[in-house]
Write an enzyme that holds these catalytic residues in place. Structure first.
Site, PDB file in Angstrom:
ATOM      1  N   LYS A  32       9.333 -11.979  -1.434  1.00 58.55           N
ATOM      2  CA  LYS A  32       9.390 -13.025  -0.405  1.00 58.55           C
ATOM      3  C   LYS A  32      10.161 -12.546   0.834  1.00 58.55           C
ATOM      4  CE  LYS A  32       7.150 -15.951  -2.979  1.00 58.55           C
ATOM      5  NZ  LYS A  32       5.772 -16.364  -2.626  1.00 58.55           N
TER       6      LYS A  32
ATOM      7  N   TYR B  24      10.911 -10.612  -7.524  1.00 63.15           N
ATOM      8  CA  TYR B  24      10.344 -11.844  -6.963  1.00 63.15           C
ATOM      9  C   TYR B  24      10.990 -12.151  -5.613  1.00 63.15           C
ATOM     10  CZ  TYR B  24       8.961 -16.663  -6.248  1.00 63.15           C
ATOM     11  OH  TYR B  24       8.443 -17.810  -5.702  1.00 63.15           O
TER      12      TYR B  24
END
Length: 343
Positions: free
Chosen positions: A218, A214
């Site tokens: 980003k 995750y």
């Protein structure tokens, strides 16, 4: 123009200090009284729930004339739109299908945008996912968070850029395209950054880490934006990343179970309200101007990118991310789209 990559990297080594400042000390920057979006058009992906929905509410409160909610479930999208229509009968609200896990859906959505909208003033790419176990995109073989949060989002970004440039209003500020990001990008370790090719790391389940996948999804957006500004002028489209911080009541971690679910519920007590979290996106699209082009916005301010990118290794990484991304997405003509933005 000074962007995030021109700033000194953050020297805050203890992430809880960043978290504390972001959650409890930073103050919202609301649109000035009298701000109106009358006559303007916005697109929000994932606009039927969570922060996407709350952003829609705030844009409608500013009297935006046309709002497109791009959603994976038209039924849920229409339910959300019906509520918004009752509250804001003076605005036009449409629901369009968009599945970020499907390249065909993304290219079809872009074609509809080009065909159906006469002007576009702002786009919020909010649709994303957080998985608790390793899953793959059936078509590409990539892990789902990497696919949706990074590859699919960059494909949609690139394909929308020429349309935004063409459909911006002549006497208004350039259209804004804001991509939802996260402060956790600042602590992404990206253990696979030595892999060759780089993206092969995201096809092998032995590398799986919920947190790292995750966070890295980003971080990669930081690396991509580092190079994107060489192709896109702030006079044509303003592109930025915005972090809403930790927000209570969203569905981002809806797949969690057991102790993790309980832990997140307790942790939610520290979260911002959805209204304050979504104000970060409204700030990025409404308050911020050309100075925010190519920037990572955190706590309503321009913030440096992840510190890794400022190192010699990081500079090489941004180049590799850029090249592999364009190669992966070239089936959709992304190279020609970007070259056209330089004209």
């Amino acid at each position: 123009m000074v962007g995030s990559k021109d700033l000194e990297p953050s020297h805050t080594k203890f992430f809880p200090n960043v978290f504390f400042n972001n959650q409890f000390r930073a103050k919202p920057d609301w649109p000035a009284p009298g701000t109106t979006l009358s006559g303007k058009t916005a697109i929000i992906t994932g606009g039927n729930t969570g922060l996407g929905y709350e952003t829609a509410v705030q844009l409608l409160e500013l009297r935006i004339s046309m709002l497109v909610l791009a959603v994976r479930s038209p039924e849920k999208g229409e339910a959300a739109a019906d509520t918004l229509r009752k509250q804001h009968p003076g605005s036009t609200i449409q629901v369009w299908l968009l599945d970020m896990d499907s390249y065909d859906s993304i290219t079809g959505f872009v074609q509809r945008v080009e065909r159906s909208l006469s002007r576009i003033d702002m786009v919020l790419l909010n649709a994303g996912t957080m998985k608790i176990s390793f899953t793959k995109n059936k078509s590409t073989g990539y892990e789902t968070m990497f696919q949706v949060n990074y590859l699919s989002t960059m494909l949609l970004t690139i394909l929308l850029l020429p349309i935004l440039k063409a459909k911006g209003a002549a006497n208004d500020p350039p259209p804004h395209l804001t991509i939802v990001n996260a402060a956790l990008s600042l602590v992404a370790a990206f253990p696979g950054r030595s892999e060759s090719p780089l993206f092969s790391y995201f096809k092998d389940s032995k590398h799986w880490s919920r947190e790292e996948h995750y966070n890295t999804s980003k971080l990669l957006a930081h690396a991509f934006l580092w190079n994107l500004t060489d192709y896109v002028s702030a006079d044509d489209v303003i592109v930025n990343l915005a972090d809403p911080a930790w927000v209570k009541g969203t569905a981002l971690a809806r797949e969690t179970q057991g102790a993790m679910k309980i832990g997140l519920k307790i942790f939610e007590l520290t979260g911002r309200t959805p209204r304050v979290g979504a104000s970060c996106f409204v700030d990025a699209m409404v308050n911020k101007g050309k100075e925010s082009h190519g920037c990572f916005l955190m706590s309503w301010k321009i913030h440096p990118f992840a510190a890794l990118l400022y190192t010699p290794e990081g500079r090489s990484l941004t180049k590799r991310v850029w090249e592999e991304t364009l190669a992966e997405l070239e089936f959709a003509g992304v190279g020609a789209a970007l070259d056209g933005m330089r004209v």
